[in-house]
Design a protein around this motif. Structure first.
Motif, PDB file in Angstrom:
ATOM      1  N   MET A 160       0.694  -1.161  -0.144  1.00 32.95           N
ATOM      2  CA  MET A 160       0.007  -0.192  -0.133  1.00 32.95           C
ATOM      3  C   MET A 160       0.828   1.107   0.032  1.00 32.95           C
ATOM      4  SD  MET A 160      -3.023  -0.627  -0.485  1.00 32.95           S
ATOM      5  CE  MET A 160      -3.687   1.156   0.070  1.00 32.95           C
ATOM      6  N   VAL A 161       2.015   1.139   0.594  1.00 29.89           N
ATOM      7  CA  VAL A 161       2.926   2.241   0.880  1.00 29.89           C
ATOM      8  C   VAL A 161       3.411   2.569  -0.831  1.00 29.89           C
ATOM      9  CG1 VAL A 161       5.181   3.179   1.295  1.00 29.89           C
ATOM     10  CG2 VAL A 161       3.565   2.086   2.947  1.00 29.89           C
ATOM     11  N   GLY A 162       3.752   1.528  -1.458  1.00 31.93           N
ATOM     12  CA  GLY A 162       4.071   1.628  -2.773  1.00 31.93           C
ATOM     13  C   GLY A 162       3.174   2.057  -3.790  1.00 31.93           C
ATOM     14  N   LYS A 163       1.692   1.673  -3.361  1.00 38.03           N
ATOM     15  CA  LYS A 163       0.557   2.231  -4.243  1.00 38.03           C
ATOM     16  C   LYS A 163       0.719   3.805  -3.969  1.00 38.03           C
ATOM     17  CE  LYS A 163      -4.167   1.893  -4.919  1.00 38.03           C
ATOM     18  NZ  LYS A 163      -5.652   0.882  -4.333  1.00 38.03           N
ATOM     19  N   TYR A 164       0.673   4.287  -3.060  1.00 42.37           N
ATOM     20  CA  TYR A 164       0.640   5.900  -2.494  1.00 42.37           C
ATOM     21  C   TYR A 164       1.602   6.558  -3.329  1.00 42.37           C
ATOM     22  CZ  TYR A 164      -3.438   5.721   0.929  1.00 42.37           C
ATOM     23  OH  TYR A 164      -4.679   5.698   1.162  1.00 42.37           O
ATOM     24  N   LEU A 165       2.839   5.962  -3.211  1.00 47.92           N
ATOM     25  CA  LEU A 165       4.023   6.566  -3.703  1.00 47.92           C
ATOM     26  C   LEU A 165       3.862   6.809  -5.289  1.00 47.92           C
ATOM     27  CD1 LEU A 165       6.935   4.973  -1.992  1.00 47.92           C
ATOM     28  CD2 LEU A 165       6.036   7.336  -1.464  1.00 47.92           C
ATOM     29  N   ARG A 166       3.300   5.859  -6.182  1.00 53.58           N
ATOM     30  CA  ARG A 166       3.166   5.921  -7.295  1.00 53.58           C
ATOM     31  C   ARG A 166       2.123   7.046  -7.519  1.00 53.58           C
ATOM     32  NH1 ARG A 166       4.668   0.554  -6.467  1.00 53.58           N
ATOM     33  NH2 ARG A 166       6.094  -0.388  -7.857  1.00 53.58           N
ATOM     34  N   MET A 167       1.022   7.126  -6.813  1.00 52.57           N
ATOM     35  CA  MET A 167      -0.077   7.828  -7.000  1.00 52.57           C
ATOM     36  C   MET A 167       0.417   9.260  -6.776  1.00 52.57           C
ATOM     37  SD  MET A 167      -3.409   8.534  -4.809  1.00 52.57           S
ATOM     38  CE  MET A 167      -2.751   9.521  -3.540  1.00 52.57           C
ATOM     39  N   PHE A 168       1.363   9.502  -5.706  1.00 48.99           N
ATOM     40  CA  PHE A 168       1.815  10.959  -5.771  1.00 48.99           C
ATOM     41  C   PHE A 168       2.621  11.468  -6.867  1.00 48.99           C
ATOM     42  CE2 PHE A 168       1.987  10.469  -0.628  1.00 48.99           C
ATOM     43  CZ  PHE A 168       0.591  10.890  -0.605  1.00 48.99           C
ATOM     44  N   VAL A 169       3.365  10.336  -7.295  1.00 45.93           N
ATOM     45  CA  VAL A 169       4.214  10.990  -8.620  1.00 45.93           C
ATOM     46  C   VAL A 169       3.323  10.908  -9.999  1.00 45.93           C
ATOM     47  CG1 VAL A 169       6.169  10.602 -10.076  1.00 45.93           C
ATOM     48  CG2 VAL A 169       6.315  10.312  -7.676  1.00 45.93           C
ATOM     49  N   GLN A 170       2.649  10.027 -10.195  1.00 46.57           N
ATOM     50  CA  GLN A 170       1.993   9.707 -11.411  1.00 46.57           C
ATOM     51  C   GLN A 170       0.551  10.232 -11.648  1.00 46.57           C
ATOM     52  OE1 GLN A 170       2.458   5.567 -11.764  1.00 46.57           O
ATOM     53  NE2 GLN A 170       4.351   5.798 -13.110  1.00 46.57           N
ATOM     54  N   GLN A 171      -0.322  10.209 -10.427  1.00 48.42           N
ATOM     55  CA  GLN A 171      -1.603  10.735 -10.452  1.00 48.42           C
ATOM     56  C   GLN A 171      -2.033  11.975  -9.565  1.00 48.42           C
ATOM     57  OE1 GLN A 171      -4.137   7.503  -9.090  1.00 48.42           O
ATOM     58  NE2 GLN A 171      -2.811   5.864 -10.101  1.00 48.42           N
ATOM     59  N   VAL A 172      -0.895  12.735  -9.771  1.00 43.98           N
ATOM     60  CA  VAL A 172      -0.960  14.376  -9.241  1.00 43.98           C
ATOM     61  C   VAL A 172      -0.925  15.243 -10.356  1.00 43.98           C
ATOM     62  CG1 VAL A 172       0.002  15.886  -7.892  1.00 43.98           C
ATOM     63  CG2 VAL A 172      -0.294  13.757  -6.954  1.00 43.98           C
ATOM     64  N   ASP A 173      -1.621  16.208 -10.363  1.00 43.26           N
ATOM     65  CA  ASP A 173      -1.893  17.271 -11.557  1.00 43.26           C
ATOM     66  C   ASP A 173      -0.649  18.396 -11.409  1.00 43.26           C
ATOM     67  OD1 ASP A 173      -2.589  18.680 -13.937  1.00 43.26           O
ATOM     68  OD2 ASP A 173      -4.024  19.834 -12.917  1.00 43.26           O
ATOM     69  N   TRP A 174       0.507  17.795 -11.516  1.00 45.80           N
ATOM     70  CA  TRP A 174       1.700  18.651 -11.366  1.00 45.80           C
ATOM     71  C   TRP A 174       1.870  19.756 -12.327  1.00 45.80           C
ATOM     72  CZ3 TRP A 174       3.796  18.274  -6.753  1.00 45.80           C
ATOM     73  CH2 TRP A 174       3.863  17.131  -6.205  1.00 45.80           C
ATOM     74  N   GLY A 175       1.201  19.499 -13.519  1.00 43.09           N
ATOM     75  CA  GLY A 175       1.530  20.568 -14.440  1.00 43.09           C
ATOM     76  C   GLY A 175       3.086  20.405 -15.042  1.00 43.09           C
ATOM     77  N   ALA A 176       3.706  21.601 -15.677  1.00 44.07           N
ATOM     78  CA  ALA A 176       5.010  21.634 -16.075  1.00 44.07           C
ATOM     79  C   ALA A 176       5.798  21.875 -14.931  1.00 44.07           C
ATOM     80  CB  ALA A 176       4.974  22.593 -17.167  1.00 44.07           C
ATOM     81  N   LEU A 177       6.699  21.190 -14.583  1.00 45.81           N
ATOM     82  CA  LEU A 177       7.499  21.254 -13.669  1.00 45.81           C
ATOM     83  C   LEU A 177       9.195  21.347 -14.082  1.00 45.81           C
ATOM     84  CD1 LEU A 177       6.531  19.164 -10.627  1.00 45.81           C
ATOM     85  CD2 LEU A 177       6.090  21.397 -10.631  1.00 45.81           C
ATOM     86  N   ASP A 178       9.943  22.084 -13.244  1.00 53.48           N
ATOM     87  CA  ASP A 178      11.450  21.873 -13.690  1.00 53.48           C
ATOM     88  C   ASP A 178      12.054  20.996 -12.727  1.00 53.48           C
ATOM     89  OD1 ASP A 178      11.768  24.014 -15.784  1.00 53.48           O
ATOM     90  OD2 ASP A 178      10.983  25.365 -14.172  1.00 53.48           O
ATOM     91  N   VAL A 179      11.704  20.908 -11.382  1.00 60.28           N
ATOM     92  CA  VAL A 179      12.399  19.921 -10.610  1.00 60.28           C
ATOM     93  C   VAL A 179      11.150  19.225  -9.639  1.00 60.28           C
ATOM     94  CG1 VAL A 179      14.040  19.792  -8.559  1.00 60.28           C
ATOM     95  CG2 VAL A 179      14.268  21.424 -10.381  1.00 60.28           C
ATOM     96  N   LEU A 180      11.327  18.120  -9.369  1.00 58.66           N
ATOM     97  CA  LEU A 180      10.489  17.481  -8.598  1.00 58.66           C
ATOM     98  C   LEU A 180      11.315  16.842  -7.337  1.00 58.66           C
ATOM     99  CD1 LEU A 180       7.421  16.695  -7.749  1.00 58.66           C
ATOM    100  CD2 LEU A 180       7.753  14.604  -8.962  1.00 58.66           C
ATOM    101  N   LEU A 181      11.232  17.295  -6.140  1.00 57.15           N
ATOM    102  CA  LEU A 181      11.789  16.936  -4.985  1.00 57.15           C
ATOM    103  C   LEU A 181      11.129  15.749  -4.485  1.00 57.15           C
ATOM    104  CD1 LEU A 181      13.272  20.245  -3.590  1.00 57.15           C
ATOM    105  CD2 LEU A 181      14.415  18.693  -5.071  1.00 57.15           C
ATOM    106  N   LEU A 182      11.754  14.786  -3.948  1.00 55.57           N
ATOM    107  CA  LEU A 182      11.216  13.469  -3.298  1.00 55.57           C
ATOM    108  C   LEU A 182      11.939  13.472  -1.875  1.00 55.57           C
ATOM    109  CD1 LEU A 182      11.462  10.767  -5.957  1.00 55.57           C
ATOM    110  CD2 LEU A 182       9.665  12.498  -5.532  1.00 55.57           C
ATOM    111  N   ASP A 183      10.917  13.838  -0.776  1.00 52.00           N
ATOM    112  CA  ASP A 183      11.698  13.985   0.523  1.00 52.00           C
ATOM    113  C   ASP A 183      11.197  12.746   1.159  1.00 52.00           C
ATOM    114  OD1 ASP A 183      12.504  15.097   2.862  1.00 52.00           O
ATOM    115  OD2 ASP A 183      10.485  15.205   3.941  1.00 52.00           O
ATOM    116  N   LEU A 184      12.360  11.766   1.382  1.00 46.91           N
ATOM    117  CA  LEU A 184      12.376  10.261   1.594  1.00 46.91           C
ATOM    118  C   LEU A 184      12.327  10.329   3.285  1.00 46.91           C
ATOM    119  CD1 LEU A 184      14.922   8.712  -0.912  1.00 46.91           C
ATOM    120  CD2 LEU A 184      12.556   9.166  -1.195  1.00 46.91           C
TER     121      LEU A 184
END
Length: 390
Positions: free
Chosen positions: A104-128
């Motif tokens: 389930m953690v993996g599912k949320y992480l994929r959702m946070f990256v792939q299913q969020v309407d980020w629009g055009a970004l230059d940098v996406l930071l992942l706070d691990l």
């Protein structure tokens, strides 16, 4: 390596990691993100610490700021100080723990990256989250990270654990963009004298030992805590402070230079039956890494793999099938072969090849087998036909 967002715009995806908790990693992430935004970049943060999210509070995003949905069912991220944010803190009450198993953690992480309407970004930071566990491995496998930044304090114990984090990222072919030494010396607000409470220069030494860049030292500053608790990052609350200057310098270094692994173009899913999705190659380079794949193509006997150091390796589908190291084909503890080689058809073929992060390939065979993860290191060690540079 820059990936493309949903708009086709190139963006860097940078993981901010630490070997242990309590080193100020999330504070570093929030401040360099705001510094990048103030410099004119389009920046997003994925708060990947599912169990202990803290980024929204540091950026003054209300705990009850539940995200909206777009018509195409994408999550609309919150925004503060010019930075877009998605976090588990936005999906559950402030005092409710996230009780989730690994899948389930993996599912949320994929959702946070792939299913969020980020629009055009230059940098996406992942706070691990701190450590070298499931979340770090999931992100390394699922996404082609541009690289990772490791945050540590000057304490010997923190530096030793940070070294493990660096080695973990190296093993999954995530480039190390550099080391940040946080809480590096305390400047007296009255006399200006610097006291090195946790030793001095440890972060720079470990970066030099491992051969990665040292991004800078961030001094201890009481305003860091106060501004974070108030929901205003230090680079905004005290822009003239030494710590704010350090954050801006780190942000400039990470965003200003061209970062590339010179490897094969990822992510990809190559379907052999119709040829779709074949990855774009890169060129070998003098002194290139032996375990960095730069090109993958079909050949007369099967497949040709070209490595960054110029070696070309030819493998048949049978070679690859017999070398599978998944739990069904090889004992995970003893390493003994479980696969009966005589049961594999001599004319076995490959149907699909896909990238797993920056460090491995997934392979699907005509016999239905598709569970093996072939790391670049393991592929390079398979005994096939190797051709020297010409």
């Amino acid at each position: 390596m820059a990936t493309q967002d949903s708009t086709g715009h190139d963006r860097k995806m940078i993981a901010i990691s630490s070997g242990k908790g309590g080193v100020g990693k999330s504070t570093v992430t929030a401040n360099i993100a705001v510094a990048m935004a103030e410099a004119g970049l389009r920046v997003g943060i994925v708060d990947a610490d599912i169990y202990g999210p803290s980024i929204p509070g540091m950026l003054g995003i209300a705990a009850d700021a539940k995200p909206a949905m777009t018509p195409d069912q994408k999550v609309v991220p919150s925004e503060a100080f010019g930075v877009k944010v998605i976090s588990m803190a936005m999906l559950s009450p402030d005092d409710e723990p996230a009780i989730l198993r690994g899948p389930m953690v993996g599912k949320y992480l994929r959702m946070f990256v792939q299913q969020v309407d980020w629009g055009a970004l230059d940098v996406l930071l992942l706070d691990l989250p701190p450590g070298t566990g499931d979340i770090q491995l999931t992100l390394a496998q699922a996404f082609p990270l541009t690289g990772a930044v490791v945050v540590s304090t000057p304490q010997d114990v923190s530096l030793k654990i940070a070294r493990r984090g660096l080695r973990m990222m190296e093993q999954v072919n995530v480039p190390i963009l550099g080391v940040v030494e946080n809480m590096s010396g305390f400047t007296c607000p009255s006399c200006g004298e610097v006291t090195h409470i946790f030793h001095q220069g440890g972060g720079e030494r470990i970066a030099e030992d491992i051969g990665v860049p040292f991004l800078g030292s961030v001094p201890l500053d009481p305003d860091v805590v106060e501004s974070g608790d108030a929901g205003t990052p230090l680079v905004t609350a005290a822009p003239d402070s030494p710590a704010a200057a350090a954050y801006r310098q780190i942000a400039e270094t990470l965003s200003g230079g061209k970062i590339t692994t010179r490897g094969i173009s990822t992510p990809f899913i190559w379907t052999l039956t119709d040829g779709s999705g074949k990855p774009d190659p890169s060129a070998p380079t003098p002194g290139g890494a032996a375990n960095l794949l730069v090109a993958l193509d079909q050949s007369d006997i099967g497949f040709a793999l070209t490595w960054a150091d110029g070696h070309e390796q030819h493998l048949t589908p049978l070679d690859l099938r017999l070398a599978c190291c998944c739990a069904a084909c090889r004992d995970e503890i003893t390493g003994a072969d479980l696969l009966d080689a005589s049961s594999v058809p001599l004319d076995i073929g490959l149907t699909r090849i896909w990238s797993i992060g920056n460090y491995a390939l997934g392979l699907a065979f005509s016999d239905g087998h598709s569970t093996g993860i072939y790391t670049f290191k393991a592929l390079r060690e398979i005994q096939g036909t190797e051709l020297e540079d010409v």
